[in-house]
Scaffold this motif. Structure first.
Motif, PDB file in Angstrom:
ATOM      1  N   LYS A 219       3.551   9.817  -1.648  1.00  0.00           N
ATOM      2  CA  LYS A 219       4.789   9.188  -0.849  1.00  0.00           C
ATOM      3  C   LYS A 219       5.127   8.064  -1.882  1.00  0.00           C
TER       4      LYS A 219
ATOM      5  N   SER B  81      -5.672   3.376  -3.832  1.00  0.00           N
ATOM      6  CA  SER B  81      -5.796   4.444  -2.873  1.00  0.00           C
ATOM      7  C   SER B  81      -7.012   5.579  -3.144  1.00  0.00           C
TER       8      SER B  81
ATOM      9  N   LEU C  19      -0.466   9.843   0.952  1.00  0.00           N
ATOM     10  CA  LEU C  19       0.109   8.544   0.320  1.00  0.00           C
ATOM     11  C   LEU C  19       0.463   8.542  -1.018  1.00  0.00           C
TER      12      LEU C  19
END
Length: 231
Positions: A220, A203, A217
């Motif tokens: 999460k 990421s 993200l």
């Protein structure tokens, strides 16, 4: 040397297939040094003593006697040769690695080892041997396959992503040649990144495009239960 919690499912599985199944003598070995066999051996010992078993941990790793060195430091080197020491804080006993070549040569003999095991089992319910690595060769080494040969069972510890396939094959052949009862292998994946770590790392490569979204993200991912299960 790291400590492996005895409540881990992996420790329970190893225990149930070895000492929990009635084995009285067990050798814990590895293909090369530093794969975590001492950590595994200690975890099995501590799991066994939790249910009231009197356990003797025998260190035969003369190449890197980490357990013996820790014990000697804590006792200021006041330990007699071939003396079994009760580790009261852990609930088990330890026989430190032999320190002179005479003892090493004796332990290289199967008959001597079997006689010693017979004596130890008078006072202990089970014996765990922490051996040197199967591919470790030096003049003061006690070959792991010799110790494994006299034990009821052996487990082989392998570090994923680190141990060469050739070393694993060589180790298995040595055990086969001695007709060792190889119960199974323990795959140590400490050097392999988890899926969570890999996803988070990937990421970061998109931070230049959408940093806020990538940050959300990662949060999460970190909160996803499935990705946080220890295996």
């Amino acid at each position: 040397m790291s400590v492996l919690p005895i409540h881990y499912a992996e420790v329970e599985a190893i225990y149930n297939q070895t000492i929990g199944s009635g084995y009285k003598t067990l050798a814990v070995t590895s293909a090369i040094a530093g794969e975590g066999k001492t950590t595994i051996a200690q975890a099995i010992v501590e799991r066994a003593q939790i249910v009231g078993k009197k356990v003797l941990l025998v260190e035969m790793n003369t190449f890197n006697p980490a357990l013996s060195e820790q014990l000697l430091m804590s006792m200021n080197n006041h330990v007699a040769e071939n003396e079994i020491i009760a580790i009261e804080s852990k609930g088990y006993s330890l026989l430190p690695a032999p320190q002179n070549i005479r003892d090493v040569l004796q332990y290289r003999e199967s008959k001597f080892l079997l006689a010693a095991i017979k004596r130890w089992l008078v006072d202990f319910d089970c014996i765990i041997f922490d051996t040197s690595a199967l591919t470790s060769l030096n003049q003061s080494n006690i070959a792991a396959e010799i110790i494994s040969e006299v034990c009821q069972g052996t487990i082989l510890v392998i570090e994923a992503g680190r141990t060469p396939a050739s070393s694993i094959q060589e180790s298995i052949e040595k055990l086969k040649n001695k007709k060792v009862n190889l119960i199974g292998s323990v795959l140590n994946d400490k050097s392999n990144p988890s899926l969570l770590v890999e996803l988070q790392r990937e990421s970061h490569r998109l931070n230049w495009l959408c940093p806020v979204l990538m940050s959300k993200l990662r949060k999460k991912l970190a909160s996803t239960v499935l990705l946080n299960v220890s295996i």
